[in-house]
Write a protein that holds these residues in place. Structure first.
Motif, short mmCIF file in Angstrom:
data_model
loop_
_atom_site.label_atom_id
_atom_site.label_comp_id
_atom_site.label_asym_id
_atom_site.label_seq_id
_atom_site.Cartn_x
_atom_site.Cartn_y
_atom_site.Cartn_z
N VAL A 104 0.84 -1.20 0.00
CA VAL A 104 0.00 0.00 0.00
C VAL A 104 0.88 1.25 0.00
O VAL A 104 2.01 1.24 0.48
N ALA A 105 0.35 2.32 -0.57
CA ALA A 105 1.09 3.59 -0.68
C ALA A 105 1.61 4.03 0.68
O ALA A 105 0.95 3.86 1.71
N GLU A 112 -4.41 5.29 -2.39
CA GLU A 112 -4.88 4.50 -3.54
C GLU A 112 -6.12 3.69 -3.20
O GLU A 112 -6.39 3.39 -2.03
N SER A 113 -6.84 3.32 -4.24
CA SER A 113 -8.09 2.57 -4.08
C SER A 113 -7.82 1.11 -3.72
O SER A 113 -6.70 0.61 -3.87
N ILE A 150 -8.32 8.04 3.14
CA ILE A 150 -8.49 9.39 2.59
C ILE A 150 -9.71 9.30 1.68
O ILE A 150 -9.73 8.49 0.74
N TYR A 151 -10.71 10.09 1.96
CA TYR A 151 -11.93 10.04 1.16
C TYR A 151 -11.81 10.97 -0.03
O TYR A 151 -11.62 12.17 0.11
N ARG A 152 -11.86 10.38 -1.20
CA ARG A 152 -11.92 11.13 -2.46
C ARG A 152 -13.21 10.67 -3.12
O ARG A 152 -14.22 10.52 -2.45
N THR A 153 -13.21 10.40 -4.41
CA THR A 153 -14.41 9.88 -5.06
C THR A 153 -14.79 8.54 -4.43
O THR A 153 -15.96 8.25 -4.20
N VAL A 154 -13.78 7.74 -4.13
CA VAL A 154 -13.96 6.49 -3.39
C VAL A 154 -12.96 6.51 -2.23
O VAL A 154 -11.99 7.27 -2.28
N PRO A 155 -13.20 5.73 -1.20
CA PRO A 155 -12.20 5.69 -0.13
C PRO A 155 -10.86 5.19 -0.68
O PRO A 155 -10.81 4.24 -1.46
N THR A 156 -9.79 5.86 -0.29
CA THR A 156 -8.46 5.45 -0.71
C THR A 156 -7.60 5.29 0.54
O THR A 156 -7.93 5.82 1.60
N PHE A 157 -6.49 4.58 0.40
CA PHE A 157 -5.71 4.20 1.57
C PHE A 157 -4.23 4.47 1.36
O PHE A 157 -3.73 4.46 0.24
#
Length: 173
Positions: A104-105, A112-113, A150-157
């Motif tokens: 994961v990033a 990232e998704s 991190i919430y963007r268009t979809v939750p990202t991690f």
């Protein structure tokens, strides 16, 4: 009398150790509690924490769900409640969570998704987990404080701290 009242402060602290260190062995608890022998640990567990632990098929000590709830500690997590902002120093996780943690990033990278992490796990380890399994692994790592969402268009991690600050131990489950 509630369950909460039934345990002394020392018993609650030791129960938190069982939850945090699980799956664990008498020797690890002996060292943690400063006891002289594994049989002393066994006597303590049976005498004080009998309703809050069990031994799994491999004879490893595990806390019950009620124990984790009572002491409000995330299973398999050490550290995380100090000045470091809640990031654990050690987490004990199943193989897939360890793999997700590895790819994961990082904390300074763009989050990232779930699908992005899934693809990285597939590429790095030549395995093909289900997307839901990767999502559960990310959410578990988030609850442990090792990953942030991190919430963007979809939750990202992404990682909550640099990878080298958290030791990942693969549990036997």
């Amino acid at each position: 009398m509630t369950d909460d009242d039934a345990l002394s402060e020392q018993a609650k602290e030791r129960l938190a150790d069982v939850v945090r260190l699980q799956p664990t062995k008498n020797k690890e608890l002996q060292d943690q509690w400063g006891m002289d022998s594994g049989s002393e640990v066994h006597q303590y567990l049976e005498g004080e924490l009998k309703d809050y632990y069990y031994r799994d098929d491999n004879s490893l000590i595990r806390a019950t769900a009620a124990a984790a709830e009572l002491v409000d500690v995330e299973p398999g997590v050490e550290g995380g409640d100090g000045e470091d902002g809640g990031v654990p120093s050690v987490i004990r996780v199943p193989q897939l969570e360890a793999r997700v943690f590895e790819v994961v990033a990082g904390p300074d990278e763009r989050s990232e998704s779930v699908v992005s992490v899934l693809n990285k796990v597939r590429a790095a380890f030549d395995v093909d987990p289900e997307v839901e399994d990767v999502r559960r692994a990310l959410q578990s790592l988030r609850r442990k404080g090792a990953v942030e969402v991190i919430y963007r268009t979809v939750p990202t991690f992404r990682l909550a701290a640099p990878r080298e600050e958290i030791d990942v131990e693969v549990s036997e489950s």
